[in-house]
Structures are given as structure tokens and as C-alpha cells.
Design a protein around this motif. Structure first.
Motif, PDB file in Angstrom:
ATOM      1  N   VAL A   1      19.009 -35.602 -27.022  1.00  0.00           N
ATOM      2  CA  VAL A   1      19.383 -35.983 -25.661  1.00  0.00           C
ATOM      3  C   VAL A   1      18.294 -36.756 -24.916  1.00  0.00           C
ATOM      4  N   ASN A   2      17.045 -36.621 -25.360  1.00  0.00           N
ATOM      5  CA  ASN A   2      15.968 -37.421 -24.774  1.00  0.00           C
ATOM      6  C   ASN A   2      14.830 -37.521 -25.793  1.00  0.00           C
ATOM      7  N   SER A   3      13.782 -38.246 -25.439  1.00  0.00           N
ATOM      8  CA  SER A   3      12.739 -38.510 -26.441  1.00  0.00           C
ATOM      9  C   SER A   3      11.973 -37.236 -26.828  1.00  0.00           C
ATOM     10  N   ASP A   4      11.773 -36.327 -25.859  1.00  0.00           N
ATOM     11  CA  ASP A   4      11.088 -35.070 -26.197  1.00  0.00           C
ATOM     12  C   ASP A   4      11.912 -34.255 -27.185  1.00  0.00           C
ATOM     13  N   HIS A   5      13.212 -34.220 -26.928  1.00  0.00           N
ATOM     14  CA  HIS A   5      14.122 -33.511 -27.830  1.00  0.00           C
ATOM     15  C   HIS A   5      14.102 -34.151 -29.223  1.00  0.00           C
ATOM     16  N   GLN A   6      14.104 -35.473 -29.239  1.00  0.00           N
ATOM     17  CA  GLN A   6      14.067 -36.224 -30.505  1.00  0.00           C
ATOM     18  C   GLN A   6      12.821 -35.864 -31.312  1.00  0.00           C
ATOM     19  N   MET A   7      11.692 -35.754 -30.616  1.00  0.00           N
ATOM     20  CA  MET A   7      10.439 -35.419 -31.301  1.00  0.00           C
ATOM     21  C   MET A   7      10.409 -33.951 -31.721  1.00  0.00           C
ATOM     22  N   ALA A   8      11.039 -33.096 -30.920  1.00  0.00           N
ATOM     23  CA  ALA A   8      11.111 -31.669 -31.277  1.00  0.00           C
ATOM     24  C   ALA A   8      11.966 -31.488 -32.536  1.00  0.00           C
ATOM     25  N   ILE A   9      13.028 -32.248 -32.620  1.00  0.00           N
ATOM     26  CA  ILE A   9      13.889 -32.195 -33.810  1.00  0.00           C
ATOM     27  C   ILE A   9      13.100 -32.653 -35.038  1.00  0.00           C
ATOM     28  N   ALA A  10      12.362 -33.744 -34.880  1.00  0.00           N
ATOM     29  CA  ALA A  10      11.562 -34.267 -35.998  1.00  0.00           C
ATOM     30  C   ALA A  10      10.566 -33.212 -36.487  1.00  0.00           C
ATOM     31  N   GLU A  11      10.016 -32.442 -35.540  1.00  0.00           N
ATOM     32  CA  GLU A  11       9.075 -31.380 -35.887  1.00  0.00           C
ATOM     33  C   GLU A  11       9.766 -30.288 -36.709  1.00  0.00           C
ATOM     34  N   GLU A  12      10.999 -29.987 -36.313  1.00  0.00           N
ATOM     35  CA  GLU A  12      11.768 -28.936 -37.010  1.00  0.00           C
ATOM     36  C   GLU A  12      12.182 -29.331 -38.422  1.00  0.00           C
ATOM     37  N   LEU A  13      12.188 -30.645 -38.676  1.00  0.00           N
ATOM     38  CA  LEU A  13      12.625 -31.114 -39.997  1.00  0.00           C
ATOM     39  C   LEU A  13      11.812 -30.491 -41.127  1.00  0.00           C
ATOM     40  N   LYS A  14      10.542 -30.199 -40.823  1.00  0.00           N
ATOM     41  CA  LYS A  14       9.675 -29.609 -41.845  1.00  0.00           C
ATOM     42  C   LYS A  14      10.208 -28.283 -42.362  1.00  0.00           C
ATOM     43  N   GLU A  15      10.907 -27.560 -41.497  1.00  0.00           N
ATOM     44  CA  GLU A  15      11.500 -26.290 -41.927  1.00  0.00           C
ATOM     45  C   GLU A  15      12.884 -26.499 -42.535  1.00  0.00           C
ATOM     46  N   ILE A  16      13.622 -27.438 -41.964  1.00  0.00           N
ATOM     47  CA  ILE A  16      15.026 -27.618 -42.384  1.00  0.00           C
ATOM     48  C   ILE A  16      15.135 -28.267 -43.763  1.00  0.00           C
ATOM     49  N   ILE A  17      14.359 -29.345 -43.977  1.00  0.00           N
ATOM     50  CA  ILE A  17      14.529 -30.155 -45.185  1.00  0.00           C
ATOM     51  C   ILE A  17      14.404 -29.364 -46.494  1.00  0.00           C
ATOM     52  N   PRO A  18      13.352 -28.542 -46.659  1.00  0.00           N
ATOM     53  CA  PRO A  18      13.231 -27.832 -47.928  1.00  0.00           C
ATOM     54  C   PRO A  18      14.357 -26.830 -48.166  1.00  0.00           C
ATOM     55  N   LYS A  19      14.933 -26.311 -47.088  1.00  0.00           N
ATOM     56  CA  LYS A  19      15.990 -25.303 -47.232  1.00  0.00           C
ATOM     57  C   LYS A  19      17.357 -25.907 -47.518  1.00  0.00           C
TER      58      LYS A  19
END
Ligand code: ATP
Ligand code: MG
Length: 238
Positions: free
Chosen positions: A100-118
């Protein structure tokens, strides 16, 4: 580079231009004017990444980070059906996130580290990477802050691409400037997010009807040429 796994775009012409398709461990920037096909290619890749390697995929799933609200499940269904893939499975294999905004976009990118391997992810799409940043930090006076934030976001995505063997595809809307299409693309309005970062930049341009022209910019390992492809009801094709 040739040995890196790749995802087919659905167009042989475009795949050839890209040295076989969209590469893992790499950020690919699709840039071009509105309607040039950036979002349609992203949809197609989110479907095609699911194909087995012998058919141009990775047998993996996709994460689609949508910042503009232009993602359409109906397009996924149509593209999947067109290649004989079960549409429901195709949709289940796309993890959709609306930023919804750039901070959210960056927070999602940070979470990718946990999501991708799973989640057996082979592709991360950010469509578009620049929209929120441009809206929140408009004009020349905010250019430095905007670029700094975008660079941080890019580094998040670069480390993800390298750590997890995924392809990262980002889009960037750039105004049509026919005069610079064959010249220095860095002077195009809006600039280019990957200008100072490693990756492949693909410039897209509208042509007659459903035809589009793609050109790879600043990639010494790829030929200086262009590819013509089409956006059809079935998806991206020659
Ligand atoms: P923007 O910068 O506005 O986001 P974009 O580069 O993402 O633009 P796309 O949305 O990928 O552009 O492309 C839009 C074009 O795709 C439309 O103009 C249309 O020609 C084509 N298109 C979209 N859906 C279909 C469909 N179902 N069948 C055929 N062509 C389609
Ligand atoms: Mg779009």
C-alpha cells in the motif's frame, strides 16, 4: 551465465533476446511507457515459473508484489488455460501481496527472507518498483531521498535473488521518449532504478496493435538487438 536456470517469457523472440529467458539470481527491470506490456509479462512469468524445466519453467511458485492494483487473477486463469495448466493450481501457486505504500513494500521485501525458503519460490515480481516512491517523494527536491530509499529496496531484492536462487522481476514506468529509445536511456524521464545496480534492463515499446518491441540495455553479454513480441488473450507470444 548460460548455465543459470531461466524462465520462458512465452515468446521465443523475447527469450532469445534475453539469452534464453528470465534468469535466476538476477534482477530484471522491465521499463517502458504505459501499456507497453510490463504487467502482462509479469503475469506470464508468474504462470510460466510453474512449468517444469523442460518446458521453460522452474517447477516453482511465484510471489507477486502488486503496488498499483493492476494484478488480475482472470489473466492468470486465461494464461494457464492457454498452456494446458490447471488454472486453480496456477492461482494457488502465486502468492499475491498488495503493497500500500513504500514502507509496506520494503517491509514485505524484508519478510521474503522467511517466506521464500518455506514456499518453494522461484520468482519474485515487484510491479511497479517505483510507483510508491515517486508518489511519496515527488519532484527534484526529493530526488536524493527517493533514490536512497529505492537503492535500499534494490539491495534487499538483490540479496534475495542471490541467496535463494530466485528470479526477481521489477517494473518501472518511464514516459515514451522516442528520441532516446535508441540513445542513452538514462536520460529518459523517471530514470532507471538499475542504473547503478547489476541486473538486466529491458526496454519495452509499443508498436502496431498488439505488437511490442523489447530491447536489452547495457548488457555486454547479450547481443545489441531487439525482439518483437505480441500480447494476446493467451498471453505473451511471438
Ligand atoms: P502501465 O505502465 O500502465 O502499468 P504496462 O506496461 O504494465 O503499463 P500492460 O498492462 O502490461 O502495460 O499492458 C496493457 C496491454 O496489454 C493492453 O493495452 C492490452 O493491449 C494488452 N492486454 C491486456 N489484457 C489483455 C487480454 N486479455 N488480451 C489481449 N491483450 C491484453
Ligand atoms: Mg503495469
Amino acid at each position: 551465465r548460460m548455465s543459470l536456470p531461466k524462465i520462458t517469457t512465452g515468446s521465443k523472440n523475447l527469450d532469445t533476446l534475453l539469452g534464453g529467458g528470465i534468469e535466476v539470481k538476477t534482477i530484471t527491470e522491465l521499463f517502458g511507457e504505459f501499456g507497453s506490456g510490463k504487467t502482462q509479462i509479469c503475469h506470464q512469468l508468474a504462470v510460466n515459473v510453474q512449468l517444469p524445466p523442460e518446458k521453460g519453467g522452474l517447477s516453482k511458485r511465484a510471489i507477486y508484489i502488486d503496488t498499483e492494483g493492476t494484478f488480475r487473477w482472470e489473466r492468470i486463469e486465461a494464461m494457464a488455460r492457454a498452456i494446458g495448466m490447471n488454472p486453480d493450481e496456477a492461482m494457488e501457486n502465486i502468492l499475491y501481496v498488495r503493497a500500500v505504500n513504500s514502507d509496506h513494500q520494503m517491509a514485505i521485501a524484508e519478510e521474503l527472507k522467511e517466506i521464500i525458503p518455506k514456499e518453494n519460490i522461484g520468482l519474485v515480481v515487484v510491479d511497479s518498483i517505483t510507483g510508491h516512491f515517486r508518489a511519496e517523494y515527488p519532484g527534484r527536491e526529493n530526488l536524493a531521498v527517493r533514490q536512497q530509499k529505492l537503492n535500499r529496496h534494490l539491495h534487499q531484492l538483490m540479496s534475495i535473488a542471490e541467496l535463494f536462487d530466485v528470479a526477481v522481476v521489477v517494473t518501472n514506468q518511464v514516459m515514451a521518449r522516442p528520441d532516446v529509445f535508441y540513445g542513452d536511456p538514462t536520460v529518459a524521464i523517471g530514470g532507471h532504478v538499475l542504473y547503478h545496480a547489476p541486473g538486466i534492463r529491458v526496454q519495452l515499446k509499443k508498436s502496431r496493435g498488439n505488437r511490442r518491441i523489447a530491447r536489452v540495455v547495457d548488457a555486454p553479454h547479450l547481443p545489441e538487438s531487439e525482439a518483437v513480441f505480441a500480447i494476446t488473450e493467451a498471453g505473451i507470444r511471438d
